[in-house]
Design a protein around this motif. Structure first.
Motif, mmCIF file in Angstrom:
data_model
loop_
_atom_site.group_PDB
_atom_site.id
_atom_site.type_symbol
_atom_site.label_atom_id
_atom_site.label_comp_id
_atom_site.label_asym_id
_atom_site.label_seq_id
_atom_site.Cartn_x
_atom_site.Cartn_y
_atom_site.Cartn_z
ATOM 1 N N HIS A 150 0.829 -1.207 0.000
ATOM 2 C CA HIS A 150 0.000 0.000 0.000
ATOM 3 C C HIS A 150 0.870 1.267 0.000
ATOM 4 O O HIS A 150 0.469 2.298 -0.540
ATOM 5 C CB HIS A 150 -0.977 -0.004 1.185
ATOM 6 N N HIS A 151 2.065 1.205 0.589
ATOM 7 C CA HIS A 151 3.007 2.331 0.488
ATOM 8 C C HIS A 151 3.454 2.508 -0.965
ATOM 9 O O HIS A 151 3.513 3.628 -1.493
ATOM 10 C CB HIS A 151 4.234 2.084 1.372
ATOM 11 N N PHE A 152 3.796 1.387 -1.593
ATOM 12 C CA PHE A 152 4.226 1.396 -2.997
ATOM 13 C C PHE A 152 3.134 1.994 -3.886
ATOM 14 O O PHE A 152 3.406 2.847 -4.737
ATOM 15 C CB PHE A 152 4.555 -0.026 -3.432
ATOM 16 N N ASP A 153 1.881 1.570 -3.692
ATOM 17 C CA ASP A 153 0.775 2.069 -4.520
ATOM 18 C C ASP A 153 0.611 3.579 -4.372
ATOM 19 O O ASP A 153 0.385 4.291 -5.361
ATOM 20 C CB ASP A 153 -0.525 1.363 -4.124
ATOM 21 N N ALA A 154 0.711 4.077 -3.144
ATOM 22 C CA ALA A 154 0.560 5.511 -2.901
ATOM 23 C C ALA A 154 1.691 6.294 -3.573
ATOM 24 O O ALA A 154 1.465 7.354 -4.170
ATOM 25 C CB ALA A 154 0.536 5.792 -1.404
ATOM 26 N N MET A 155 2.917 5.767 -3.494
ATOM 27 C CA MET A 155 4.057 6.447 -4.113
ATOM 28 C C MET A 155 3.943 6.472 -5.629
ATOM 29 O O MET A 155 4.249 7.489 -6.267
ATOM 30 C CB MET A 155 5.358 5.773 -3.684
ATOM 31 N N VAL A 156 3.495 5.370 -6.222
ATOM 32 C CA VAL A 156 3.340 5.317 -7.680
ATOM 33 C C VAL A 156 2.282 6.305 -8.143
ATOM 34 O O VAL A 156 2.465 7.017 -9.145
ATOM 35 C CB VAL A 156 3.000 3.884 -8.134
ATOM 36 N N LYS A 157 1.177 6.377 -7.406
ATOM 37 C CA LYS A 157 0.121 7.314 -7.762
ATOM 38 C C LYS A 157 0.612 8.751 -7.669
ATOM 39 O O LYS A 157 0.379 9.583 -8.576
ATOM 40 C CB LYS A 157 -1.087 7.123 -6.833
ATOM 41 N N PHE A 158 1.326 9.055 -6.590
ATOM 42 C CA PHE A 158 1.898 10.396 -6.420
ATOM 43 C C PHE A 158 2.866 10.725 -7.551
ATOM 44 O O PHE A 158 2.856 11.821 -8.104
ATOM 45 C CB PHE A 158 2.611 10.471 -5.068
ATOM 46 N N ASN A 159 3.705 9.762 -7.905
ATOM 47 C CA ASN A 159 4.691 9.968 -8.962
ATOM 48 C C ASN A 159 4.022 10.216 -10.310
ATOM 49 O O ASN A 159 4.462 11.062 -11.105
ATOM 50 C CB ASN A 159 5.616 8.749 -9.047
#
Length: 405
Positions: free
Chosen positions: A26-35
């Motif tokens: 879920h951390h990875f998903d949030a970072m990808v979306k932000f990026n």
């Protein structure tokens, strides 16, 4: 800080998620979306993880803090404290963030990330304002009153009080603390409430109580641009600067999940360029003129812009900074062509490609064979550390001038 929720990585390093680790899907998903919302410029998604690029700083995702540090050494286990302090020093010198009060000792003592040190500083500055007494201002207030007070707003009074004739919808002046400066500070505190999970929580809650009667408003960059700081509110300057960083770098609840993000990210190429300019500007003598990012017309609507131009007496020198590790002792063809243009356009005697130093030695000046003008170019390497410490900026500047001889 809870070290279980704190990860330090270095630029160009990979970080993979796992169900049992600190960094999870879920951390990875949030970072990808932000990026994705920022044109994928901060890092590159890879299989089950992230590959960081040239951006350094801090990313806080919910309760997890990821600190990305610069690195210019060949060590397989670089000193994270040293490179954290180098980053902090560069940010201080470049005035990117108001960290004059954040020291190396504070970071080590409490195992802080740079972001945590900011939170602590923000709360301390607000506490100082409260102890001195929050300033009040006159503001216009519109509301229903049981007596005529101020100016009656006829159209709104008819709309709101057609049944309740005993009320008057008026506009009048109020003298209190519910003004924009305090609304900015309150907004910053509310953001920290969503992010702080450590020993700062009690201090945060106490300060929130002092501001709970103020309006919670949406604040954007344009609001800060219109803000006027004067002698009456000068003591709010540092608090507002930090609040601006917190508010404008906060991404609440991205659509991919419930994680809130706060990011402070800086391109090391840009930071290195500005750092070199600022230390040159700080330590130059009266006979030296230093200019930064000189822009001039080149072709049609395109412009040419070297990083740093030095004028020493009647001689002109151009410095182009590069934050990367190179093994070759010769400039690349593209770099040579770029520096050749700088030589011609600015009539520079010499040009210098300046890199961070690992174990390289400077090249000799090579001559451009164009019309026998004698313009020269070389590679220079600058060591910003010595014995595990940051080198004095005046010594660095003296070395740069030596490289141009």
């Amino acid at each position: 800080m809870n070290t279980k929720n704190f990860i330090q990585v270095f630029e160009h390093q990979k970080l993979r998620y796992s169900d049992s680790g600190v960094f999870r899907r879920h951390h990875f998903d949030a970072m990808v979306k932000f990026n994705e919302l920022h044109q994928n410029k901060y890092f590159t998604p890879i299989h089950n993880g992230i590959c960081f690029g040239s951006y350094v700083g801090v990313i806080q995702i919910g309760g997890l803090t990821i600190e990305i540090l610069p690195k210019a050494d060949n060590s397989t286990s670089p000193d994270a404290n040293l490179w954290q302090n180098i980053l902090l020093n560069m940010l201080k010198v470049c005035k990117r963030i108001p960290v004059e009060s954040v020291s190396e000792t504070q970071l080590k003592k409490r195992n802080h990330s740079i972001l945590d040190a900011y939170f602590d500083l923000y709360l301390d500055e607000i506490d100082k304002l409260i102890k001195k007494g929050l300033i009040k201002k006159y503001r216009k207030n519109q509301s229903n009153q049981n007596s005529l007070k101020g100016k009656l707003l006829f159209s709104k009074n008819i709309c709101k009080n057609s049944v309740h004739k005993e009320y008057f919808y008026c506009e009048h002046q109020v003298y209190d603390g519910n003004h924009f400066l305090h609304q900015i500070i309150y907004k910053g505190l509310l953001i920290l409430k969503a992010l702080i999970k450590n020993d700062l929580k009690d201090k945060l809650n106490r300060l929130l109580y002092e501001f709970h009667d103020f309006d919670h408003v949406n604040i954007q960059k344009k609001d800060f641009d219109k803000l006027v700081m004067n002698r009456k509110n000068y003591e709010y300057r540092k608090t507002i600067e930090i609040a601006k960083i917190i508010i404008l770098n906060y991404s609440p609840s991205l659509s991919c999940g419930s994680e809130n993000l706060l990011t402070l990210l800086f391109d090391m190429n840009t930071l290195w360029e500005e750092y070199i300019f600022r230390i040159l500007q700080r330590h130059k003598t009266h006979e030296i003129d230093v200019t930064f990012q000189n822009s001039d017309k080149f072709w049609e609507d395109k412009k040419i812009r070297p990083d740093i131009v030095l004028k020493i007496k009647n001689d002109i020198f151009v410095i182009d900074t590069k934050w990367k590790i190179v093994d070759s002792m010769r400039p690349s063809d593209n770099d040579l062509k770029q520096m050749f243009v700088y030589n011609l356009h600015w009539n520079a005697k010499k040009t210098l490609l300046l890199y961070p130093k690992i174990n390289q030695t400077d090249s000799e000046f090579g001559v451009f064979h164009y019309n026998n003008l004698g313009n020269k170019c070389k590679l220079g390497f600058l060591d910003i550390t010595n014995g595990g410490k940051i080198r004095n900026s005046k010594i660095l500047v003296n070395e740069i001038f030596e490289k141009l001889k």
